[in-house]
Scaffold this active site. Sequence first.
Site, PDB file in Angstrom:
ATOM      1  CG  HIS A 139       0.006  -4.662   9.584  1.00 57.73           C
ATOM      2  ND1 HIS A 139      -0.217  -5.669  10.503  1.00 57.73           N
ATOM      3  CD2 HIS A 139      -0.868  -4.882   8.570  1.00 57.73           C
ATOM      4  CE1 HIS A 139      -1.177  -6.455  10.053  1.00 57.73           C
ATOM      5  NE2 HIS A 139      -1.587  -6.004   8.889  1.00 57.73           N
ATOM      6  CE  LYS A 174      -4.121  -1.862   2.275  1.00 58.40           C
ATOM      7  NZ  LYS A 174      -5.053  -1.720   3.422  1.00 58.40           N
ATOM      8  NE  ARG A 179      -2.557  -8.747   5.196  1.00 58.90           N
ATOM      9  CZ  ARG A 179      -1.363  -8.158   5.122  1.00 58.90           C
ATOM     10  NH1 ARG A 179      -0.378  -8.755   4.477  1.00 58.90           N
ATOM     11  NH2 ARG A 179      -1.137  -6.982   5.681  1.00 58.90           N
ATOM     12  CG  HIS A 231      -7.311 -10.115   3.973  1.00 52.79           C
ATOM     13  ND1 HIS A 231      -6.371  -9.417   3.235  1.00 52.79           N
ATOM     14  CD2 HIS A 231      -7.371  -9.479   5.173  1.00 52.79           C
ATOM     15  CE1 HIS A 231      -5.909  -8.407   3.949  1.00 52.79           C
ATOM     16  NE2 HIS A 231      -6.488  -8.430   5.125  1.00 52.79           N
TER      17      HIS A 231
END
Length: 312
Positions: free
Chosen positions: A284, A187, A261, A258
Amino acid sequence: MRTDGPRELPPPLAVHLDDFADHLALENNRSAHTVRAYSTDVRSLLAHLAATNPDARIADLDLATLRSWLAGQVEAGAARTTIARRTSTARAFTAWLVRTGRLDQDPAVRLASARAHRTLPTVLHDEQAIEVMEAAKSGAQELDPSALRDRVILEVLYATGIRVGELCGMDLGDVDSERRVLRVLGKGDKERVVPYGVPAADALDAWLRHGRPHLGRPSSGEALLLGKRGGRIDQRQVRTVVHDAVSAIPGAPDLAPHGLRHSAATHLLEGGADLRVVQEVLGHSSLATTQLYTHVSVARLRAVHEQAHPRA
């Protein structure tokens, strides 16, 4: 970036929505999915403003309008997580309006936050994860290109905990087979390096030797994983692969990519990995996000205790 949608906004308001979408995409490097989500919320807010005052300009956006907009969402039955997200979107939008000189004061400064209930993610048990991977390995023994690719999808997602979008966007040059690490673009275009184990290495090697050459086309470019027509695999295909593989295991929960994950992060922590290391692996930005998995581990420990202990 145009943000055409089902609701037509008055031009004096629509221009701010379009400019905000451009800001998110071009200046903040937000993904297309994120830009769509923000734009949908802002469109809803501006449509509410226009409904309360047909002649409204952006300067008419005040705290009362924000509160009435959110109150309408609550009355319509929106979940707390949705209200929390839309509150965050409103804050980002009004802060941008002030920075760009479109508002003199930020009306969202006094906007109360709706706390979202954080539910613990569903994860596979260790044995279930092994069953999924062994089934994928068995299915790839005949060297069918699609089966080889599907094994890579499952092994890499579980081995690394990367996001489905990160996997789909991976190129051949992102695989360092000697050091057994992947270069991942996450991201905000943040790059990180994630290690993977021997089973994932075997799956990647088999795919690159016997799978990708059969599916590859001149138009395939450098994409690591390919669909049946030779183009870069898309997220929908990956979700189908994960769903089909996990649902074939008796007793396993229904998981999307996900979920692998979540499972990877939980199993790393249960195996003794440092929280900061797991944060880096997952990409993160905040340690608080990674700490959710410590609660998952405690919840699973409690469940086992209640089942196994005679005085639980």
